[in-house]
Design a protein around this motif. Structure first.
Motif, PDB file in Angstrom:
ATOM      1  N   UNK A  42       7.328 -38.763  10.828  1.00 36.91           N
ATOM      2  CA  UNK A  42       7.316 -39.778   9.769  1.00 36.91           C
ATOM      3  C   UNK A  42       8.449 -40.785   9.929  1.00 36.91           C
ATOM      4  N   UNK A  43       9.592 -40.344  10.432  1.00 42.02           N
ATOM      5  CA  UNK A  43      10.754 -41.222  10.548  1.00 42.02           C
ATOM      6  C   UNK A  43      10.760 -42.050  11.823  1.00 42.02           C
ATOM      7  N   UNK A  44      10.243 -41.465  12.912  1.00 37.98           N
ATOM      8  CA  UNK A  44      10.527 -42.056  14.216  1.00 37.98           C
ATOM      9  C   UNK A  44       9.324 -42.498  15.044  1.00 37.98           C
ATOM     10  N   UNK A  45       8.163 -41.910  14.835  1.00 35.30           N
ATOM     11  CA  UNK A  45       7.057 -42.115  15.788  1.00 35.30           C
ATOM     12  C   UNK A  45       6.631 -43.575  15.892  1.00 35.30           C
ATOM     13  N   UNK A  46       6.444 -44.256  14.782  1.00 34.08           N
ATOM     14  CA  UNK A  46       5.976 -45.645  14.833  1.00 34.08           C
ATOM     15  C   UNK A  46       7.007 -46.546  15.489  1.00 34.08           C
ATOM     16  N   UNK A  47       8.280 -46.344  15.138  1.00 37.36           N
ATOM     17  CA  UNK A  47       9.336 -47.165  15.726  1.00 37.36           C
ATOM     18  C   UNK A  47       9.435 -46.950  17.229  1.00 37.36           C
ATOM     19  N   UNK A  48       9.338 -45.688  17.653  1.00 39.96           N
ATOM     20  CA  UNK A  48       9.392 -45.387  19.080  1.00 39.96           C
ATOM     21  C   UNK A  48       8.225 -46.027  19.822  1.00 39.96           C
ATOM     22  N   UNK A  49       7.041 -45.893  19.275  1.00 42.99           N
ATOM     23  CA  UNK A  49       5.871 -46.456  19.951  1.00 42.99           C
ATOM     24  C   UNK A  49       5.975 -47.973  20.046  1.00 42.99           C
ATOM     25  N   UNK A  50       6.434 -48.611  18.964  1.00 43.97           N
ATOM     26  CA  UNK A  50       6.578 -50.072  18.976  1.00 43.97           C
ATOM     27  C   UNK A  50       7.581 -50.508  20.043  1.00 43.97           C
ATOM     28  N   UNK A  51       8.694 -49.783  20.158  1.00 43.90           N
ATOM     29  CA  UNK A  51       9.692 -50.130  21.178  1.00 43.90           C
ATOM     30  C   UNK A  51       9.137 -49.904  22.582  1.00 43.90           C
TER      31      UNK A  51
END
Length: 237
Positions: A42-51
């Protein structure tokens, strides 16, 4: 100094006070430019994928045994399989200014009885590669491992991965050799280059890292005044 038994055979140095260290905890590791947080979907997956999507040609995944991931759902499912694991213990590399997760790193092959631990699964997005936060992330993992009492921190990579081999040497690891035909990754042979850093080497290397990370080592544009490699070389005399 050589140690001999009653038969005149050489033995390793005695370690009467050796106690196996604890396994790494899931506590965050805090630095000046970066924070390492145990991965949470919930905290990290979307941000990691976007980067990661900034890596247009997938170069960051070439020497990893997984990826690239074309779709967020595939990346999330892959990452979910590792959440909660203690080995490998994945950390999200979170930029202290933007609070965005920009890469992954992990402890793995944790062997307290031997006092050995590895740093790996480095998947740094283009926004993190060759940056001060990237170097500080490695420093924080090294610092924690040696503070826990590990004797040896390992770094392994595909022997053909020239960038990772250069990084290992820049970070102060010592090359120890190549394990030929070590694995099969993505249907191809992998020879593995082994590097390691020892606890007796860490005090001088820690001083070099701290000197490099000092804000005074960077000019107004954020350019380093002295390289980490030079500082590490100087620390070794």
């Amino acid at each position: 100094m050589e140690h001999l038994n009653a038969l005149g055979q050489p033995l390793g140095a005695p370690m009467p006070d050796w106690t196996p260290p604890p396994r790494p905890s899931r506590a965050p590791l805090e630095g000046r430019t970066v924070r390492l947080e145990p991965v949470e979907i919930a905290r990290h997956a979307e941000s990691l994928f976007a980067a990661n999507t900034l890596d247009r040609d997938g170069a960051m995944w070439t020497y990893l045994p997984y990826g690239p991931f074309a779709h967020y759902a595939d990346y999330r499912d892959w990452l979910t399989a590792y959440v909660g694991n203690d080995d490998p213990l994945f950390f999200a590399v979170v930029d202290s200014r933007s609070h965005e997760a920009l890469g992954l790193a992990a402890y793995l092959r944790v062997d307290p009885d031997a006092g050995s631990i590895e740093i790996g699964h480095l998947a740094f997005s283009p926004r993190l590669q060759k940056s001060t936060p990237a170097t500080e992330a490695v420093y924080l993992l090294l610092k924690e491992a040696f503070a826990l009492g590990y004797r040896r921190v390992e770094w392994k990579c595909d022997a053909l991965n020239a960038a990772s081999r250069r990084a290992a040497e820049r970070f102060g690891f010592t090359f120890e050799g190549v394990f030929r035909q070590h694995r099969v990754d993505k249907g191809r042979n992998r020879d593995t280059a082994w590097f390691a850093m020892l606890d007796g080497e860490w005090p001088a290397l820690r001083h070099a890292y701290q000197a490099w990370l000092d804000p005074a080592n960077f000019d107004e544009a954020g350019r380093q005044r002295q390289s980490l490699g030079a500082m590490i070389a100087a620390s070794r005399g």
